[in-house]
Write a protein that holds these residues in place. Structure first.
Motif, PDB file in Angstrom:
ATOM      1  N   ALA A  26     -32.041 -16.082   9.681  1.00 28.23           N
ATOM      2  CA  ALA A  26     -32.228 -14.951   8.772  1.00 28.23           C
ATOM      3  C   ALA A  26     -31.467 -15.169   7.466  1.00 28.23           C
ATOM      4  O   ALA A  26     -31.989 -14.890   6.373  1.00 28.23           O
ATOM      5  N   HIS A  27     -30.251 -15.675   7.558  1.00 33.20           N
ATOM      6  CA  HIS A  27     -29.475 -15.936   6.339  1.00 33.20           C
ATOM      7  C   HIS A  27     -30.185 -16.963   5.471  1.00 33.20           C
ATOM      8  O   HIS A  27     -30.256 -16.806   4.231  1.00 33.20           O
ATOM      9  N   TYR A  28     -30.732 -18.014   6.109  1.00 33.79           N
ATOM     10  CA  TYR A  28     -31.431 -19.054   5.340  1.00 33.79           C
ATOM     11  C   TYR A  28     -32.667 -18.488   4.650  1.00 33.79           C
ATOM     12  O   TYR A  28     -32.873 -18.709   3.444  1.00 33.79           O
ATOM     13  N   LEU A  29     -33.494 -17.751   5.395  1.00 36.02           N
ATOM     14  CA  LEU A  29     -34.761 -17.258   4.835  1.00 36.02           C
ATOM     15  C   LEU A  29     -34.552 -16.170   3.790  1.00 36.02           C
ATOM     16  O   LEU A  29     -35.212 -16.171   2.740  1.00 36.02           O
ATOM     17  N   PHE A  30     -33.639 -15.225   4.073  1.00 36.49           N
ATOM     18  CA  PHE A  30     -33.536 -14.044   3.217  1.00 36.49           C
ATOM     19  C   PHE A  30     -32.331 -14.083   2.272  1.00 36.49           C
ATOM     20  O   PHE A  30     -32.370 -13.464   1.212  1.00 36.49           O
ATOM     21  N   GLY A  31     -31.288 -14.835   2.648  1.00 35.83           N
ATOM     22  CA  GLY A  31     -30.135 -14.946   1.777  1.00 35.83           C
ATOM     23  C   GLY A  31     -30.214 -16.133   0.834  1.00 35.83           C
ATOM     24  O   GLY A  31     -29.859 -16.039  -0.337  1.00 35.83           O
ATOM     25  N   VAL A  32     -30.718 -17.263   1.357  1.00 34.80           N
ATOM     26  CA  VAL A  32     -30.782 -18.480   0.555  1.00 34.80           C
ATOM     27  C   VAL A  32     -32.135 -18.614  -0.143  1.00 34.80           C
ATOM     28  O   VAL A  32     -32.207 -18.846  -1.359  1.00 34.80           O
ATOM     29  N   LEU A  35     -36.712 -14.807   0.645  1.00 34.74           N
ATOM     30  CA  LEU A  35     -38.007 -14.298   1.083  1.00 34.74           C
ATOM     31  C   LEU A  35     -37.935 -12.792   1.312  1.00 34.74           C
ATOM     32  O   LEU A  35     -36.875 -12.229   1.580  1.00 34.74           O
ATOM     33  N   ASN A  36     -39.106 -12.164   1.249  1.00 31.63           N
ATOM     34  CA  ASN A  36     -39.200 -10.723   1.452  1.00 31.63           C
ATOM     35  C   ASN A  36     -40.294 -10.413   2.466  1.00 31.63           C
ATOM     36  O   ASN A  36     -41.060 -11.302   2.881  1.00 31.63           O
ATOM     37  N   VAL A  37     -40.403  -9.158   2.878  1.00 29.29           N
ATOM     38  CA  VAL A  37     -41.453  -8.724   3.799  1.00 29.29           C
ATOM     39  C   VAL A  37     -42.821  -9.099   3.225  1.00 29.29           C
ATOM     40  O   VAL A  37     -43.089  -8.883   2.032  1.00 29.29           O
ATOM     41  N   GLY A  38     -43.653  -9.708   4.072  1.00 23.47           N
ATOM     42  CA  GLY A  38     -44.977 -10.131   3.656  1.00 23.47           C
ATOM     43  C   GLY A  38     -45.065 -11.591   3.263  1.00 23.47           C
ATOM     44  O   GLY A  38     -46.171 -12.149   3.194  1.00 23.47           O
ATOM     45  N   THR A  53     -46.717 -17.606   9.905  1.00 25.19           N
ATOM     46  CA  THR A  53     -46.182 -16.285  10.234  1.00 25.19           C
ATOM     47  C   THR A  53     -45.942 -15.508   8.948  1.00 25.19           C
ATOM     48  O   THR A  53     -45.793 -16.093   7.869  1.00 25.19           O
ATOM     49  N   ASP A  54     -45.893 -14.205   9.075  1.00 21.77           N
ATOM     50  CA  ASP A  54     -45.511 -13.334   7.965  1.00 21.77           C
ATOM     51  C   ASP A  54     -44.203 -12.641   8.304  1.00 21.77           C
ATOM     52  O   ASP A  54     -43.939 -12.308   9.472  1.00 21.77           O
ATOM     53  N   ASN A  59     -33.762  -9.121   6.811  1.00 22.60           N
ATOM     54  CA  ASN A  59     -32.369  -8.703   6.729  1.00 22.60           C
ATOM     55  C   ASN A  59     -31.523  -9.963   6.794  1.00 22.60           C
ATOM     56  O   ASN A  59     -31.824 -10.864   7.569  1.00 22.60           O
ATOM     57  N   LYS A  60     -30.467 -10.049   6.029  1.00 24.17           N
ATOM     58  CA  LYS A  60     -29.667 -11.272   5.982  1.00 24.17           C
ATOM     59  C   LYS A  60     -28.980 -11.584   7.311  1.00 24.17           C
ATOM     60  O   LYS A  60     -28.530 -12.703   7.517  1.00 24.17           O
ATOM     61  N   ARG A  61     -28.895 -10.609   8.208  1.00 24.08           N
ATOM     62  CA  ARG A  61     -28.265 -10.853   9.507  1.00 24.08           C
ATOM     63  C   ARG A  61     -29.272 -10.969  10.643  1.00 24.08           C
ATOM     64  O   ARG A  61     -28.943 -11.459  11.722  1.00 24.08           O
ATOM     65  N   ASN A  62     -30.477 -10.499  10.419  1.00 21.68           N
ATOM     66  CA  ASN A  62     -31.527 -10.633  11.427  1.00 21.68           C
ATOM     67  C   ASN A  62     -32.868 -10.454  10.733  1.00 21.68           C
ATOM     68  O   ASN A  62     -32.934 -10.185   9.547  1.00 21.68           O
ATOM     69  N   GLY A  63     -33.922 -10.645  11.471  1.00 22.55           N
ATOM     70  CA  GLY A  63     -35.253 -10.502  10.895  1.00 22.55           C
ATOM     71  C   GLY A  63     -36.308 -10.789  11.936  1.00 22.55           C
ATOM     72  O   GLY A  63     -36.006 -11.275  13.036  1.00 22.55           O
ATOM     73  N   VAL A  64     -37.547 -10.498  11.606  1.00 19.23           N
ATOM     74  CA  VAL A  64     -38.659 -10.700  12.531  1.00 19.23           C
ATOM     75  C   VAL A  64     -39.829 -11.315  11.771  1.00 19.23           C
ATOM     76  O   VAL A  64     -40.174 -10.871  10.663  1.00 19.23           O
ATOM     77  N   LEU A  65     -40.420 -12.356  12.391  1.00 20.44           N
ATOM     78  CA  LEU A  65     -41.658 -12.942  11.900  1.00 20.44           C
ATOM     79  C   LEU A  65     -42.770 -12.608  12.873  1.00 20.44           C
ATOM     80  O   LEU A  65     -42.525 -12.447  14.072  1.00 20.44           O
ATOM     81  N   VAL A  66     -44.007 -12.535  12.389  1.00 21.49           N
ATOM     82  CA  VAL A  66     -45.157 -12.270  13.245  1.00 21.49           C
ATOM     83  C   VAL A  66     -46.185 -13.372  13.041  1.00 21.49           C
ATOM     84  O   VAL A  66     -46.604 -13.646  11.902  1.00 21.49           O
ATOM     85  N   CYS A  67     -46.595 -14.014  14.144  1.00 17.92           N
ATOM     86  CA  CYS A  67     -47.576 -15.100  14.083  1.00 17.92           C
ATOM     87  C   CYS A  67     -48.939 -14.578  13.650  1.00 17.92           C
ATOM     88  O   CYS A  67     -49.439 -13.581  14.195  1.00 17.92           O
TER      89      CYS A  67
END
Length: 240
Positions: A26-32, A35-38, A53-54, A59-67
């Motif tokens: 989550a830190h890599y995707l959203f902090g570094v 990326l945003n929702v969508g 996935t979308d 969230n910088k500490r967690n997050g969810v992707l959907v295939c």
């Protein structure tokens, strides 16, 4: 938006599947990567191919992707082990990365009589294999085993697995893979100090062993790994 980021996940993949991210992911995707929702992310788990996935929760500490859909089928390498004696840290990292890129199914560090390094960080080397697969578009991540003694490995050598023994004393001899048959194989690369006479004698006497030259020059261990993998893949692997 086209997904450009690839991520290895330890989770089953399928249409509509939700994937909970680790804190580091989550830190890599959203902090570094910001990326945003969508936004789209390509993921793979080593078994189910590659999936688009979308981002559903960012969230910088967690997050969810959907295939959403599969973008590439599962591509497994040949049944090939790379066995090598660890060398200096950066060059050992290089060996693991290139072996993962070039299609080794299993990466096995071994301690020989002249091995300079008596310990490795297996978890760190496994992470390098994951990163290599993420960056080169692979869908398979080879297992990196813990350090074992070469003699112990040879004591339980499988009867059906052939061994490409890359012996530096054979430099200048003709390569002898002609007539070898596909199937389970292993490539063995020795330490910078070479194999001991006792190790060389035992390896040459192994019924499954093929003593191989890697050309007219003695190569550094990390260079020898790339040369040996190329030679094997073109003769017996999936580069044919």
């Amino acid at each position: 938006m086209t997904a450009k980021i690839r991520l290895y996940v330890d989770h089953p993949l399928g249409e509509g599947q939700s994937l909970a991210l680790t804190r580091e992911q989550a830190h890599y995707l959203f902090g570094v990567m910001r990326l945003n929702v969508g936004d789209g992310v390509l993921v793979f788990n080593g078994q189910d191919g590659e999936w688009r996935t979308d981002v559903a929760i960012a969230n910088k500490r967690n997050g969810v992707l959907v295939c959403q859909q599969q973008t590439a089928p599962q591509r497994n390498p040949p049944d090939l082990w790379l066995i090598f004696a660890p060398i200096k840290k950066a060059r050992t990292d290089f060996i693991v990365e290139k072996a993962a890129e070039m299609g080794a199914a299993r990466i096995m560090p071994v301690q020989t009589q002249y091995t300079n390094s008596e310990r490795i960080r297996q978890d760190r080397l496994q992470a390098h294999a994951v990163e290599a697969a993420e960056q080169c578009g692979g869908t398979f991540v080879p297992e990196v085993t813990d350090l074992t003694k070469l003699g112990t490995l040879l004591d339980t050598w499988p009867e059906d697995r052939q061994l490409m023994f890359c012996d530096e004393t054979e430099a200048g001899s003709a390569t002898r893979l002609a007539g070898a048959t596909p199937g389970p194989w292993a490539i063995l690369i020795g330490p910078e100090g070479g194999f001991s006479e006792a190790e060389r004698t035992r390896l040459a006497a192994l019924p499954q062993s093929h003593v191989i030259s890697l050309g007219p020059r003695i190569l550094r261990a990390d260079t020898a790994v790339v040369a040996a993998l190329t030679l094997w893949q073109m003769a017996l692997g999936d580069w044919q």
